[in-house]
Write a protein that holds these residues in place. Structure first.
Motif, short mmCIF file in Angstrom:
data_model
loop_
_atom_site.label_atom_id
_atom_site.label_comp_id
_atom_site.label_asym_id
_atom_site.label_seq_id
_atom_site.Cartn_x
_atom_site.Cartn_y
_atom_site.Cartn_z
N UNK A 63 19.68 49.18 47.30
CA UNK A 63 21.01 49.56 47.71
C UNK A 63 21.51 50.66 46.79
N UNK A 64 21.88 51.79 47.35
CA UNK A 64 22.41 52.91 46.58
C UNK A 64 23.92 52.85 46.54
N UNK A 65 24.47 53.50 45.52
CA UNK A 65 25.92 53.64 45.38
C UNK A 65 26.30 55.03 45.86
N UNK A 66 27.45 55.18 46.48
CA UNK A 66 27.96 56.51 46.81
C UNK A 66 29.02 56.81 45.77
N UNK A 67 28.72 57.79 44.91
CA UNK A 67 29.58 58.10 43.77
C UNK A 67 30.14 59.50 43.87
N UNK A 68 31.38 59.65 43.37
CA UNK A 68 32.03 60.95 43.24
C UNK A 68 32.46 61.08 41.78
N UNK A 69 32.53 62.31 41.27
CA UNK A 69 33.07 62.47 39.92
C UNK A 69 34.54 62.09 39.89
N UNK A 70 34.96 61.45 38.83
CA UNK A 70 36.38 61.12 38.67
C UNK A 70 37.15 62.41 38.39
N UNK A 71 38.45 62.37 38.56
CA UNK A 71 39.29 63.54 38.29
C UNK A 71 39.76 63.50 36.84
N UNK A 72 39.80 64.67 36.21
CA UNK A 72 40.32 64.75 34.85
C UNK A 72 41.84 64.86 34.91
N UNK A 73 42.48 65.09 33.76
CA UNK A 73 43.95 65.16 33.69
C UNK A 73 44.53 66.29 34.54
N UNK A 74 43.74 67.36 34.74
CA UNK A 74 44.20 68.50 35.55
C UNK A 74 43.88 68.31 37.03
N UNK A 75 43.23 67.20 37.38
CA UNK A 75 42.88 66.94 38.77
C UNK A 75 41.54 67.52 39.17
N UNK A 76 40.82 68.12 38.24
CA UNK A 76 39.49 68.69 38.51
C UNK A 76 38.42 67.62 38.36
N UNK A 77 37.31 67.72 39.11
CA UNK A 77 36.23 66.72 38.96
C UNK A 77 35.58 66.82 37.58
N UNK A 78 35.29 65.68 37.01
CA UNK A 78 34.60 65.60 35.72
C UNK A 78 33.16 66.05 35.93
N UNK A 79 32.61 66.80 34.98
CA UNK A 79 31.22 67.23 35.06
C UNK A 79 30.32 66.07 34.63
N UNK A 80 29.55 65.54 35.57
CA UNK A 80 28.60 64.46 35.30
C UNK A 80 27.26 64.93 35.82
N UNK A 81 26.26 64.97 34.95
CA UNK A 81 24.93 65.46 35.34
C UNK A 81 24.00 64.30 35.65
N UNK A 82 23.16 64.52 36.64
CA UNK A 82 22.13 63.55 37.01
C UNK A 82 21.03 63.63 35.94
N UNK A 83 20.67 62.53 35.31
CA UNK A 83 19.65 62.59 34.24
C UNK A 83 18.26 62.95 34.76
N UNK A 84 18.03 62.81 36.06
CA UNK A 84 16.70 63.12 36.61
C UNK A 84 16.46 64.61 36.74
N UNK A 85 17.53 65.38 37.06
CA UNK A 85 17.32 66.81 37.29
C UNK A 85 18.38 67.70 36.62
N UNK A 86 19.31 67.11 35.90
CA UNK A 86 20.37 67.79 35.17
C UNK A 86 21.33 68.56 36.07
N UNK A 87 21.32 68.30 37.38
CA UNK A 87 22.26 68.94 38.30
C UNK A 87 23.57 68.16 38.27
N UNK A 88 24.70 68.87 38.33
CA UNK A 88 26.00 68.17 38.37
C UNK A 88 26.14 67.35 39.65
N UNK A 89 26.81 66.22 39.53
CA UNK A 89 27.12 65.40 40.69
C UNK A 89 28.08 66.19 41.57
N UNK A 90 27.79 66.26 42.86
CA UNK A 90 28.61 67.05 43.78
C UNK A 90 30.01 66.45 43.89
#
Length: 72
Positions: free
Chosen positions: A1-28
Motif C-alpha cells: 500500500x502506497x501513501x499519496x504525499x504532498x509537501x507541507x506548506x512553509x510559513x510563506x505558503x510555499x511547498x517545503x523542499x523534500x527530496x526522494x532518497x532514491x533519486x534526489x528529485x523533489x517531491x512534486x
C-alpha cells in the motif's frame, strides 16, 4: 500500500523542499505516491509532508449521465 504525499506548506505558503532518497528529485507540489518506508513515514511524522487524496484519473471516472428531462 502506497501513501499519496504532498509537501507541507512553509510559513510563506510555499511547498517545503523534500527530496526522494532514491533519486534526489523533489517531491512534486501536486503530490506523488510513495512507499511507506521509514524515510517517508519520518517525513510525515515531522510535518515535512502531508497525506493527501490523489486526484481523480482523467479516464477512470464513471461516465456521466445527464439528468432526466421532465416535461410538463
Amino acid at each position: 500500500m502506497n501513501l499519496f504525499l504532498k509537501p507541507a506548506a512553509d510559513d510563506a505558503g510555499e511547498p517545503v523542499l523534500v527530496r526522494d532518497p532514491a533519486n534526489w528529485q523533489p517531491l512534486k507540489a501536486e503530490g506523488e505516491h510513495k512507499p511507506p518506508t521509514v524515510y517517508w513515514l519520518r517525513r510525515l511524522r515531522d510535518g515535512d509532508v502531508v497525506e493527501a487524496t490523489p486526484p481523480a484519473e482523467a479516464g477512470s471516472s464513471a461516465p456521466t449521465v445527464p439528468p432526466p428531462v421532465t416535461v410538463g
